[in-house]
Design an enzyme around this catalytic site. Sequence first.
Site, PDB file in Angstrom:
ATOM      1  N   LYS A   1      30.571  28.870 -20.327  1.00 23.67           N
ATOM      2  CA  LYS A   1      31.256  28.582 -19.063  1.00 23.67           C
ATOM      3  C   LYS A   1      30.930  27.155 -18.598  1.00 23.67           C
ATOM      4  O   LYS A   1      31.785  26.485 -18.009  1.00 23.67           O
ATOM      5  CB  LYS A   1      30.877  29.605 -17.985  1.00 23.67           C
ATOM      6  CG  LYS A   1      31.425  30.998 -18.226  1.00 23.67           C
ATOM      7  CD  LYS A   1      32.936  31.026 -18.338  1.00 23.67           C
ATOM      8  CE  LYS A   1      33.515  32.428 -18.242  1.00 23.67           C
ATOM      9  NZ  LYS A   1      34.928  32.477 -18.655  1.00 23.67           N
TER      10      LYS A   1
ATOM     11  N   ILE B   1      40.645  33.966 -20.435  1.00 23.01           N
ATOM     12  CA  ILE B   1      40.130  34.490 -21.699  1.00 23.01           C
ATOM     13  C   ILE B   1      38.642  34.161 -21.842  1.00 23.01           C
ATOM     14  O   ILE B   1      38.235  33.026 -21.606  1.00 23.01           O
ATOM     15  CB  ILE B   1      40.915  33.844 -22.872  1.00 23.01           C
ATOM     16  CG1 ILE B   1      42.351  34.354 -22.875  1.00 23.01           C
ATOM     17  CG2 ILE B   1      40.221  34.093 -24.213  1.00 23.01           C
ATOM     18  CD1 ILE B   1      43.254  33.640 -23.863  1.00 23.01           C
TER      19      ILE B   1
ATOM     20  N   TYR C   1      23.764  37.392 -19.100  1.00 17.97           N
ATOM     21  CA  TYR C   1      25.006  36.630 -19.304  1.00 17.97           C
ATOM     22  C   TYR C   1      24.827  35.631 -20.452  1.00 17.97           C
ATOM     23  O   TYR C   1      25.774  35.284 -21.162  1.00 17.97           O
ATOM     24  CB  TYR C   1      25.411  35.929 -18.003  1.00 17.97           C
ATOM     25  CG  TYR C   1      26.881  35.627 -17.913  1.00 17.97           C
ATOM     26  CD1 TYR C   1      27.813  36.633 -17.676  1.00 17.97           C
ATOM     27  CD2 TYR C   1      27.351  34.330 -18.065  1.00 17.97           C
ATOM     28  CE1 TYR C   1      29.161  36.358 -17.599  1.00 17.97           C
ATOM     29  CE2 TYR C   1      28.704  34.046 -17.987  1.00 17.97           C
ATOM     30  CZ  TYR C   1      29.600  35.057 -17.749  1.00 17.97           C
ATOM     31  OH  TYR C   1      30.935  34.780 -17.679  1.00 17.97           O
TER      32      TYR C   1
HETATM   33  O1  0WD Z   1      33.383  39.432 -13.281  1.00 12.92           O
HETATM   34  C1  0WD Z   1      34.340  39.079 -13.944  1.00 12.92           C
HETATM   35  N1  0WD Z   1      35.165  39.950 -14.465  1.00 12.92           N
HETATM   36  C2  0WD Z   1      34.580  37.615 -14.119  1.00 12.92           C
HETATM   37  C3  0WD Z   1      35.387  37.166 -15.130  1.00 12.92           C
HETATM   38  C4  0WD Z   1      33.907  36.689 -13.188  1.00 12.92           C
HETATM   39  C5  0WD Z   1      34.224  35.309 -13.423  1.00 12.92           C
HETATM   40  C6  0WD Z   1      35.011  34.917 -14.466  1.00 12.92           C
HETATM   41  N2  0WD Z   1      35.575  35.832 -15.306  1.00 12.92           N
HETATM   42  C7  0WD Z   1      36.399  35.343 -16.406  1.00 12.92           C
HETATM   43  C8  0WD Z   1      36.091  35.895 -17.776  1.00 12.92           C
HETATM   44  O2  0WD Z   1      34.951  35.284 -18.339  1.00 12.92           O
HETATM   45  C9  0WD Z   1      37.360  35.510 -18.512  1.00 12.92           C
HETATM   46  O3  0WD Z   1      37.316  34.133 -18.852  1.00 12.92           O
HETATM   47  O4  0WD Z   1      37.736  35.689 -16.189  1.00 12.92           O
HETATM   48  C10 0WD Z   1      38.422  35.712 -17.434  1.00 12.92           C
HETATM   49  C11 0WD Z   1      39.194  37.014 -17.535  1.00 12.92           C
HETATM   50  O5  0WD Z   1      38.287  38.068 -17.678  1.00 12.92           O
HETATM   51  P1  0WD Z   1      38.464  39.540 -17.086  1.00 12.92           P
HETATM   52  O6  0WD Z   1      39.750  39.676 -16.395  1.00 12.92           O
HETATM   53  O7  0WD Z   1      37.207  39.861 -16.395  1.00 12.92           O
HETATM   54  O8  0WD Z   1      38.428  40.419 -18.410  1.00 12.92           O
HETATM   55  P2  0WD Z   1      39.494  41.154 -19.339  1.00 12.92           P
HETATM   56  O9  0WD Z   1      40.414  41.980 -18.526  1.00 12.92           O
HETATM   57  O10 0WD Z   1      38.701  41.870 -20.394  1.00 12.92           O
HETATM   58  O11 0WD Z   1      40.294  39.969 -20.005  1.00 12.92           O
HETATM   59  C12 0WD Z   1      39.725  39.068 -20.914  1.00 12.92           C
HETATM   60  C13 0WD Z   1      40.591  39.031 -22.126  1.00 12.92           C
HETATM   61  C14 0WD Z   1      40.278  39.945 -23.299  1.00 12.92           C
HETATM   62  O12 0WD Z   1      40.059  41.182 -23.077  1.00 12.92           O
HETATM   63  P3  0WD Z   1      38.978  41.968 -24.049  1.00 12.92           P
HETATM   64  O13 0WD Z   1      38.068  42.553 -23.032  1.00 12.92           O
HETATM   65  O14 0WD Z   1      39.824  42.904 -24.785  1.00 12.92           O
HETATM   66  O15 0WD Z   1      38.213  40.992 -24.919  1.00 12.92           O
HETATM   67  O16 0WD Z   1      40.504  37.864 -22.885  1.00 12.92           O
HETATM   68  C15 0WD Z   1      41.331  38.084 -23.994  1.00 12.92           C
HETATM   69  C16 0WD Z   1      41.454  39.567 -24.196  1.00 12.92           C
HETATM   70  O17 0WD Z   1      42.705  39.988 -23.844  1.00 12.92           O
HETATM   71  N3  0WD Z   1      40.807  37.562 -25.260  1.00 12.92           N
HETATM   72  C17 0WD Z   1      41.597  36.894 -26.103  1.00 12.92           C
HETATM   73  N4  0WD Z   1      42.885  36.519 -26.034  1.00 12.92           N
HETATM   74  C18 0WD Z   1      43.407  35.881 -27.071  1.00 12.92           C
HETATM   75  N5  0WD Z   1      42.700  35.571 -28.168  1.00 12.92           N
HETATM   76  C19 0WD Z   1      40.780  36.610 -27.219  1.00 12.92           C
HETATM   77  C20 0WD Z   1      41.393  35.919 -28.285  1.00 12.92           C
HETATM   78  N6  0WD Z   1      40.730  35.600 -29.402  1.00 12.92           N
HETATM   79  N7  0WD Z   1      39.536  37.121 -27.004  1.00 12.92           N
HETATM   80  C21 0WD Z   1      39.562  37.698 -25.797  1.00 12.92           C
END
Ligand code: 0WD
Length: 263
Positions: free
Chosen positions: A162, A91, A155
């Site tokens: 992070k 998240i 970022y």
């Molecule tokens: O390049 C990337 N995609 C990277 C992501 C590189 C390195 C790390 N990450 C990290 C992100 O920072 C995050 O911590 O990986 C994690 C997952 O991210 P993801 O898979 O890239 O992104 P996504 O599929 O959008 O999932 C993140 C989700 C949210 O999606 P959206 O985009 O709708 O905000 O985090 C969840 C939500 O489902 N989220 C929450 N869940 C519960 N309560 C909340 C909340 N308040 N806010 C966001």
Amino acid sequence: MFLKGKKILIAGLANKYSIAAGIAQAMTEQGAELAFTYQNERLRTNVEKIANELGHRILIECDVSSDESIKRAFDVLAQTWLKFDGIVHSIGFAPANELEGNFIDVATREGFKIAHDISSFSFTALAQASKSMLNENAALLTLTYHAAMQTVPNYNVMGLAKASLEANTRFLAAALGPENIRVNAISAGPIKTLAASGVKNFRKMLSHHSNRAPLRRTVTTEEVGNVAAFLCSDLASGITGEITYVDAGFNTAAMSLEEFKEL
Ligand code: 0WD
């Protein structure tokens, strides 16, 4: 099947492109039984479809910005799982206006609070709320990014959040280690997901990554998923408090041969 018999809760699945989807896939392949939280009703259908395709049925609403929602989520989980073996925290969030432009111009107190609350504190909150339900040998895992260590354009405040999350990982590891609960983070290379598309010019990040990384490419959610499965399994019983990079080696290279030739 090194996760056979393990029950793991995955928080942060938004859609099929999510890193959490790759993690769920890999953990399923390794025999884990999974439960999923979804942020709100809007995301439920997406999460339900992915969970069902993988053969999992437990879906619980949990908005990590609310202590009440977190408490309710574990109360609901306890109706099915009295004890379980791990949590994946995937998240992250910062307001969009923080993720475009020069940090000094766009940073705000409110944006800082939100980014740190949702992207870092929520990991502590999930650990606190689940502690009494975690089996010995349980493992907690979060997802971080290299901007915790080195600046990356746009970022901005997420880099600070992070850095906090990585310290959080070490402090939780120290706090839970005596109970034989491990806490780790994966620092993933850039992957095109919903969250990533919130960072301005993310596509340039992907191509820069492929140019510099020793493997000359980005990574997939499956590759992150495989390492997540390993870190949450007993195969990783000696690893805690660590930030493990799954980034095709990008963080180890200051410059590639191609970049050097272009100078
Ligand atoms: O390049 C990337 N995609 C990277 C992501 C590189 C390195 C790390 N990450 C990290 C992100 O920072 C995050 O911590 O990986 C994690 C997952 O991210 P993801 O898979 O890239 O992104 P996504 O599929 O959008 O999932 C993140 C989700 C949210 O999606 P959206 O985009 O709708 O905000 O985090 C969840 C939500 O489902 N989220 C929450 N869940 C519960 N309560 C909340 C909340 N308040 N806010 C966001």
